[in-house]
Scaffold this motif. Structure first.
Motif, PDB file in Angstrom:
ATOM      1  N   GLY A 320       0.814  -1.207   0.000  1.00  0.00           N
ATOM      2  CA  GLY A 320       0.000   0.000   0.000  1.00  0.00           C
ATOM      3  C   GLY A 320       0.848   1.258   0.000  1.00  0.00           C
ATOM      4  N   ALA A 321       0.330   2.287  -0.658  1.00  0.00           N
ATOM      5  CA  ALA A 321       1.078   3.539  -0.806  1.00  0.00           C
ATOM      6  C   ALA A 321       1.068   4.338   0.495  1.00  0.00           C
ATOM      7  CB  ALA A 321       0.474   4.367  -1.937  1.00  0.00           C
ATOM      8  N   ARG A 322       2.099   5.092   0.684  1.00  0.00           N
ATOM      9  CA  ARG A 322       2.214   6.017   1.814  1.00  0.00           C
ATOM     10  C   ARG A 322       1.213   7.150   1.623  1.00  0.00           C
ATOM     11  NH1 ARG A 322       5.308  10.718   2.778  1.00  0.00           N
ATOM     12  NH2 ARG A 322       6.447  10.792   4.773  1.00  0.00           N
ATOM     13  N   GLU A 323       0.401   7.459   2.650  1.00  0.00           N
ATOM     14  CA  GLU A 323      -0.587   8.524   2.520  1.00  0.00           C
ATOM     15  C   GLU A 323       0.098   9.885   2.372  1.00  0.00           C
ATOM     16  OE1 GLU A 323      -0.197   7.833   7.033  1.00  0.00           O
ATOM     17  OE2 GLU A 323      -0.154   6.644   5.175  1.00  0.00           O
ATOM     18  N   GLU A 324      -0.583  10.810   1.720  1.00  0.00           N
ATOM     19  CA  GLU A 324       0.032  12.090   1.384  1.00  0.00           C
ATOM     20  C   GLU A 324       0.426  12.910   2.608  1.00  0.00           C
ATOM     21  OE1 GLU A 324      -2.238  14.386  -1.329  1.00  0.00           O
ATOM     22  OE2 GLU A 324      -2.146  12.910  -2.956  1.00  0.00           O
ATOM     23  N   ASP A 325      -0.347  12.831   3.694  1.00  0.00           N
ATOM     24  CA  ASP A 325      -0.047  13.653   4.860  1.00  0.00           C
ATOM     25  C   ASP A 325       0.807  12.926   5.890  1.00  0.00           C
ATOM     26  OD1 ASP A 325      -1.910  11.836   5.756  1.00  0.00           O
ATOM     27  OD2 ASP A 325      -3.068  13.297   6.920  1.00  0.00           O
ATOM     28  N   ALA A 326       1.425  11.814   5.491  1.00  0.00           N
ATOM     29  CA  ALA A 326       2.281  11.078   6.429  1.00  0.00           C
ATOM     30  C   ALA A 326       3.488  11.926   6.806  1.00  0.00           C
ATOM     31  CB  ALA A 326       2.741   9.763   5.793  1.00  0.00           C
ATOM     32  N   ALA A 327       3.899  11.821   8.055  1.00  0.00           N
ATOM     33  CA  ALA A 327       5.099  12.523   8.525  1.00  0.00           C
ATOM     34  C   ALA A 327       6.314  11.625   8.354  1.00  0.00           C
ATOM     35  CB  ALA A 327       4.940  12.915   9.990  1.00  0.00           C
ATOM     36  N   VAL A 342       8.961   6.330  14.702  1.00  0.00           N
ATOM     37  CA  VAL A 342       8.498   5.707  13.461  1.00  0.00           C
ATOM     38  C   VAL A 342       9.016   6.556  12.305  1.00  0.00           C
ATOM     39  CG1 VAL A 342       6.488   4.936  12.148  1.00  0.00           C
ATOM     40  CG2 VAL A 342       6.412   4.924  14.662  1.00  0.00           C
ATOM     41  N   LEU A 343       9.895   5.983  11.488  1.00  0.00           N
ATOM     42  CA  LEU A 343      10.460   6.697  10.341  1.00  0.00           C
ATOM     43  C   LEU A 343       9.816   6.187   9.062  1.00  0.00           C
ATOM     44  CD1 LEU A 343      14.260   6.863  11.277  1.00  0.00           C
ATOM     45  CD2 LEU A 343      12.514   8.632  11.552  1.00  0.00           C
ATOM     46  N   ARG A 344       9.239   7.125   8.300  1.00  0.00           N
ATOM     47  CA  ARG A 344       8.542   6.777   7.044  1.00  0.00           C
ATOM     48  C   ARG A 344       9.047   7.706   5.936  1.00  0.00           C
ATOM     49  NH1 ARG A 344       2.274   6.942   7.945  1.00  0.00           N
ATOM     50  NH2 ARG A 344       2.357   5.663   6.041  1.00  0.00           N
ATOM     51  N   PRO A 345      10.297   7.580   5.512  1.00  0.00           N
ATOM     52  CA  PRO A 345      10.815   8.483   4.475  1.00  0.00           C
ATOM     53  C   PRO A 345      10.103   8.280   3.144  1.00  0.00           C
ATOM     54  CG  PRO A 345      12.369   6.705   4.927  1.00  0.00           C
ATOM     55  CD  PRO A 345      11.294   6.600   5.962  1.00  0.00           C
ATOM     56  N   ASP A 346       9.749   9.375   2.513  1.00  0.00           N
ATOM     57  CA  ASP A 346       9.131   9.311   1.175  1.00  0.00           C
ATOM     58  C   ASP A 346      10.255   9.265   0.145  1.00  0.00           C
ATOM     59  OD1 ASP A 346       7.434   9.379  -0.952  1.00  0.00           O
ATOM     60  OD2 ASP A 346       6.858  11.485  -0.723  1.00  0.00           O
ATOM     61  N   ASP A 347      10.835   8.076  -0.005  1.00  0.00           N
ATOM     62  CA  ASP A 347      12.042   7.918  -0.812  1.00  0.00           C
ATOM     63  C   ASP A 347      11.891   6.697  -1.726  1.00  0.00           C
ATOM     64  OD1 ASP A 347      14.589   7.607  -1.860  1.00  0.00           O
ATOM     65  OD2 ASP A 347      15.599   8.099   0.021  1.00  0.00           O
ATOM     66  N   ALA A 354       5.723   2.446  -5.956  1.00  0.00           N
ATOM     67  CA  ALA A 354       4.900   3.412  -5.233  1.00  0.00           C
ATOM     68  C   ALA A 354       3.782   2.767  -4.444  1.00  0.00           C
ATOM     69  CB  ALA A 354       4.331   4.437  -6.211  1.00  0.00           C
ATOM     70  N   GLU A 355       3.515   1.488  -4.666  1.00  0.00           N
ATOM     71  CA  GLU A 355       2.453   0.785  -3.955  1.00  0.00           C
ATOM     72  C   GLU A 355       2.973   0.005  -2.759  1.00  0.00           C
ATOM     73  OE1 GLU A 355      -0.751   1.320  -4.563  1.00  0.00           O
ATOM     74  OE2 GLU A 355       0.042   2.777  -5.992  1.00  0.00           O
ATOM     75  N   HIS A 356       4.169   0.333  -2.312  1.00  0.00           N
ATOM     76  CA  HIS A 356       4.739  -0.285  -1.115  1.00  0.00           C
ATOM     77  C   HIS A 356       5.464   0.785  -0.298  1.00  0.00           C
ATOM     78  CE1 HIS A 356       4.139  -3.805  -3.719  1.00  0.00           C
ATOM     79  NE2 HIS A 356       4.030  -4.488  -2.591  1.00  0.00           N
ATOM     80  N   GLU A 357       5.784   0.445   0.942  1.00  0.00           N
ATOM     81  CA  GLU A 357       6.447   1.397   1.824  1.00  0.00           C
ATOM     82  C   GLU A 357       7.368   0.665   2.787  1.00  0.00           C
ATOM     83  OE1 GLU A 357       5.364   4.960   5.041  1.00  0.00           O
ATOM     84  OE2 GLU A 357       3.765   3.621   4.307  1.00  0.00           O
ATOM     85  N   ALA A 387       0.466   5.520  14.459  1.00  0.00           N
ATOM     86  CA  ALA A 387       1.087   6.473  13.535  1.00  0.00           C
ATOM     87  C   ALA A 387       0.899   6.086  12.077  1.00  0.00           C
ATOM     88  CB  ALA A 387       2.581   6.588  13.830  1.00  0.00           C
ATOM     89  N   VAL A 388       0.716   4.799  11.811  1.00  0.00           N
ATOM     90  CA  VAL A 388       0.602   4.295  10.435  1.00  0.00           C
ATOM     91  C   VAL A 388      -0.794   3.700  10.249  1.00  0.00           C
ATOM     92  CG1 VAL A 388       1.585   2.783   8.688  1.00  0.00           C
ATOM     93  CG2 VAL A 388       3.062   3.753  10.469  1.00  0.00           C
ATOM     94  N   PRO A 389      -1.668   4.348   9.493  1.00  0.00           N
ATOM     95  CA  PRO A 389      -3.035   3.839   9.315  1.00  0.00           C
ATOM     96  C   PRO A 389      -3.046   2.433   8.707  1.00  0.00           C
ATOM     97  CG  PRO A 389      -2.858   6.102   8.533  1.00  0.00           C
ATOM     98  CD  PRO A 389      -1.463   5.639   8.816  1.00  0.00           C
ATOM     99  N   GLY A 390      -3.840   1.550   9.294  1.00  0.00           N
ATOM    100  CA  GLY A 390      -4.012   0.205   8.743  1.00  0.00           C
ATOM    101  C   GLY A 390      -2.754  -0.634   8.766  1.00  0.00           C
ATOM    102  N   LEU A 391      -1.881  -0.375   9.723  1.00  0.00           N
ATOM    103  CA  LEU A 391      -0.573  -1.047   9.734  1.00  0.00           C
ATOM    104  C   LEU A 391      -0.704  -2.566   9.740  1.00  0.00           C
ATOM    105  CD1 LEU A 391       2.511  -1.147   9.997  1.00  0.00           C
ATOM    106  CD2 LEU A 391       2.250  -0.758  12.455  1.00  0.00           C
TER     107      LEU A 391
END
Length: 476
Positions: A320-327, A342-347, A354-357, A387-391
């Motif tokens: 699943g893709a990272r949501e747009e407002d994720a920190a 919790v580190l979620r770099p948009d990298d 793009a469908e994974h994180e 912190a992560v929806p639907g983790l």
């Protein structure tokens, strides 16, 4: 010029190696593992990639200075460096959330007022004003100068804690400081999380640890494109450009001495290597435990900071893709454990598509035998669900990295923290000068302590001590 042997290829050791090579020394680095970077590791699987050590950089000026002093290409031409904004999202035990902007005191005050109620921002701002006094008093001796032979000069509490009444006891710990000056339990938790990020329990960390949130909120948090391992890659390449020689898979068994000074090393293969100076970048506890350094009596050992905490890290591969407002970074407070980062770099470099994180969880833990690591990892994942929806439904697999795994990779299970001043002088790491002339300590376990920036400063101090000798008064 001289022959330099460097033990270990961590960031501090490589920072020293590059500077020494530019000064004309012949430098050889012996690293027991198959790669460089020390605690700045990387794990890859199924197209996912994760930093297994630090995930953000503070005080990037340290590495800007390293690259300016050692070559033509500045840091930003060697790595993609960007500020993280918000610097952190904090999720408190009562469900309150606040996004703190990067390096904006006014923005931080406004965000705290909006999330925690009027007056919260002002109390935090007043605290930062006092924290700045502690920073101004300690910045030079703790970060830019070699530790003095007599560290009692640093055994002074620099934080100007509030006092009320003649019989009021002094504020000695960070937890006491928070309870006395901040009032709101969420602000107290916020304050403590900056120390916990370095493995310092707020209940025992000195009040001078107030410099940690001041430093981060003043100078900002930065991310390196491709993950923090890319910074280690860049420093390694700079060393190679300066003709530093690396020998991997070659442990050093012993530092050799003669005529009262270090004269070389003995390798695990049995070969000996002569040197005019030896720089030990490996963890000081490991050097002593494995009897690499030439001290037989414990009362001769150099002092080093130890606080009994390591880091538990859980690497999560998510569908699943990272949501747009994720920190990029979320700190989750509450529970029976330290705050969970919790580190979620948009990298894109860290995920198959793009469908994974890829997500990294970490928390400070005690390095006690018999710890229930799977149970603690479950607790971290449960906390990260805030912190992560639907983790839970997105999880493909996880990889757990315990303090024992860190010991296997680096030689020490504990995580070193930065040098702190206090009235007892108990929070200072090992000095860069060892008790044996010609032997120096560089990296997170030596002055000025742990963290990527501090390790880089340590390398600069060691290089200055070797190049300038007794004339060296500190970095400029």
């Amino acid at each position: 010029m001289g022959r330099i042997v460097v033990i270990g290829a961590g960031l501090g050791a490589m920072a020293a190696a590059a500077r020494l090579a530019v000064a004309g020394h012949a430098v050889t680095v012996y690293e027991r593992s198959a790669t460089y970077g020390g605690a700045v590791g990387r794990f890859e699987r199924d197209g996912f990639a994760f930093d297994t050590g630090p995930g953000l950089l503070h005080l990037p000026a340290v590495y800007r200075d390293l690259f300016v002093k050692t070559g033509r290409k500045p840091l930003e031409e060697c790595v993609g460096l960007r500020q993280v904004d918000p610097a952190a999202r904090h999720v408190f035990a009562d469900g309150t959330r606040v996004d703190l902007p990067n390096a904006s005191r006014a923005g931080t005050v406004a965000a705290l007022d909006a999330a925690l109620g009027a007056g919260a921002g002002a109390r935090w701002g007043d605290f930062l004003t006092r924290a700045r006094e502690a920073w101004d008093r300690t910045r030079r001796p703790l970060l830019e100068e070699p530790q003095p032979a007599d560290p009692r000069a640093l055994a002074v509490e620099p934080y100007p804690a509030l006092k009320a009444g003649l019989l009021r006891r002094p504020t000695r710990t960070l937890a006491q400081l928070g309870a006395r000056e901040l009032g709101d339990g969420r602000l107290v938790a916020l304050l403590g999380s900056y120390a916990e990020a370095y493995g310092f329990p707020a209940a025992s960390a000195p009040a001078s640890a107030a410099v940690l949130p001041y430093m981060e909120q003043t100078f900002g948090s930065w991310y390196v494109a491709g993950g923090m391992r890319a910074l280690a890659d860049a420093v390694y390449e700079r060393c190679r450009e300066r003709r530093v020689e690396f020998v991997f898979g070659e442990p050093v068994d012993e530092v050799l001495t003669g005529a009262g000074r270090a004269v070389g090393v003995r390798l695990a293969s049995g070969a000996t290597v002569e040197a005019d100076h030896v720089v030990a970048g490996a963890p000081v506890p490991a050097l002593l435990r494995e009897q690499v350094v030439p001290w037989e009596r414990s009362d001769e050992w150099p002092r080093f900071q130890t606080h009994g905490t390591g880091r538990l890290t859980v690497l999560l591969a998510l569908r699943g893709a990272r949501e747009e407002d994720a920190a990029h970074r979320t700190v989750v407070h509450g529970g029976d454990h330290a705050p969970v980062t919790v580190l979620r770099p948009d990298d894109p470099a860290l995920r198959p598509d793009a469908e994974h994180e890829s997500v990294v969880l970490s928390a400070a833990v005690e390095t006690l035998p018999g710890q229930d690591w799977p149970g603690l990892a479950d607790a971290l994942v449960e906390a990260a669900g805030r912190a992560v929806p639907g983790l839970a439904g997105r999880l493909l697999w996880r990889e757990v990295r315990t303090p024992e795994d860190v010991r296997e990779a680096t030689g020490a299970a504990e995580v070193p923290g930065p040098a702190l001043a206090d009235a007892r002088g108990e929070w200072l790491p090992a000095p860069n000068r060892s008790p044996v002339p010609g032997l120096y300590f560089a990296g997170g376990w030596s002055h000025p302590g742990g963290g990527l920036a501090h390790a880089g400063m340590s390398g600069a101090l060691v290089a200055g001590l070797i190049v300038e000798g007794a004339e060296f008064r500190g970095s400029r």
